[in-house]
Design an enzyme around this catalytic site. Structure first.
Site, mmCIF file in Angstrom:
data_model
loop_
_atom_site.group_PDB
_atom_site.id
_atom_site.type_symbol
_atom_site.label_atom_id
_atom_site.label_comp_id
_atom_site.label_asym_id
_atom_site.label_seq_id
_atom_site.Cartn_x
_atom_site.Cartn_y
_atom_site.Cartn_z
ATOM 1 N N ARG A 2 0.821 -1.217 0.000
ATOM 2 C CA ARG A 2 0.000 0.000 0.000
ATOM 3 C C ARG A 2 0.855 1.267 0.000
ATOM 4 O O ARG A 2 0.575 2.212 -0.726
ATOM 5 C CB ARG A 2 -0.935 -0.011 1.201
ATOM 6 N N LYS B 70 3.466 24.714 -2.508
ATOM 7 C CA LYS B 70 2.199 24.149 -2.053
ATOM 8 C C LYS B 70 2.254 22.629 -2.208
ATOM 9 O O LYS B 70 1.602 22.043 -3.067
ATOM 10 C CB LYS B 70 1.042 24.748 -2.833
ATOM 11 N N LYS C 147 6.697 39.390 -1.296
ATOM 12 C CA LYS C 147 5.350 39.145 -1.803
ATOM 13 C C LYS C 147 4.473 40.380 -1.614
ATOM 14 O O LYS C 147 4.891 41.379 -1.027
ATOM 15 C CB LYS C 147 4.758 37.918 -1.113
ATOM 16 N N GLU D 146 6.854 40.060 -6.008
ATOM 17 C CA GLU D 146 5.495 39.845 -6.502
ATOM 18 C C GLU D 146 4.747 41.175 -6.525
ATOM 19 O O GLU D 146 4.770 41.924 -5.542
ATOM 20 C CB GLU D 146 4.774 38.859 -5.584
ATOM 21 N N ASP E 232 1.085 38.768 -10.410
ATOM 22 C CA ASP E 232 0.158 37.890 -9.715
ATOM 23 C C ASP E 232 -1.289 38.223 -10.048
ATOM 24 O O ASP E 232 -1.734 39.359 -9.862
ATOM 25 C CB ASP E 232 0.382 37.992 -8.204
#
Length: 245
Positions: free
Chosen positions: A54, A89, A121, A155, A176
């Site tokens: 598995r 992510k 960012k 960003e 973005d």
């Protein structure tokens, strides 16, 4: 049909349970396969094979699913300069494996961690401007504290931020959640002064149009957070001379 990724991980799962188990790898990572193809054969004590089955399948299914989805995105960008890259992510604990799967599917890797590159960012920029700081000056000050080998990515979520970001020394400008027309305008404005990355709202239905705007990089979180597992099984119909030891 799909793209194989994780065959060495598949083999290691069996070997760690029982060193007597052997896995004959019939395809390499990155190889395409069709429905019904045999990708590997597993030989050894049945108890160890059934114990590891598995985990081994979960990993190769997950990685092959990511590779197959990445390959579809890459195919959509054919004929353009755009490179399809992943993001951070990723599934906790599986980042190295999932990033390998992206490469096996023909994609590239973005930064692995916060230490791989300096990224300012949109939230960072909002704090700077809210505090009355000049954006270009703040970025230049950060640049001066960075090692000469480090890469600075910034960003932006509005095109009027681009000139200040370039003046601050950005190596990459991430546009973005820009529309396609805004991306095209951003590429023209940057005009080769930095790498242009498109991010946000990227899907299989939009990636070709985004790539056609002339961006250098398209980052896609879905490669790792939304890829369906490949349907790969250990077929008991192929088992023979089984003895549980």
């Amino acid at each position: 049909p799909g793209i194989l990724s994780g065959i060495e991980v598949f083999a290691a799962a069996f070997r760690l349970i029982d060193a007597r188990i052997e896995v004959d790898r019939l395809r390499r990572d990155g190889a395409a396969f069709e429905a019904g193809d045999v990708l590997a054969r597993v030989h050894g004590p049945a108890r160890g094979i059934l114990t590891a089955e598995r985990v081994a399948l979960n990993l190769v299914q997950r990685m092959s699913g990511i590779a197959a989805l990445t390959a579809r995105y890459v195919a959509e960008t054919a004929g353009t300069r755009a490179q399809v890259v992943d993001t951070r992510k990723t599934t906790p604990g599986l980042r190295s494996l999932e990033r390998q799967a992206v490469r096996d599917g023909g994609g590239r890797n973005h930064r692995r961690s916060l230490s791989d590159a300096v990224m300012a960012k949109d939230n960072h920029l909002a704090v700077l401007t809210a505090g009355g700081h000049d954006l270009a000056s703040a970025l230049r000050a950060a640049r001066e504290r960075m090692p000469h080998t480090a890469h600075l990515e910034v960003e932006v979520d509005r095109i009027d931020q681009v000139e200040a970001v370039l003046a601050g020394g950005a190596d990459t400008v991430m546009l973005d959640n820009f529309t396609v027309d805004e991306l095209r305008a951003g590429v023209a404005l940057i005009a080769g002064r930095a790498i242009v990355e498109a991010s946000g709202g990227v899907s299989l239905g939009t990636v070709a149009e985004i790539a056609a705007t002339g961006v250098d990089v398209i980052s896609v979180g879905a490669l790792t957070h939304s890829a369906p597992a490949a349907d790969i099984g250990l077929d008991p119909a192929l088992m023979h001379r089984v003895a549980v030891i």
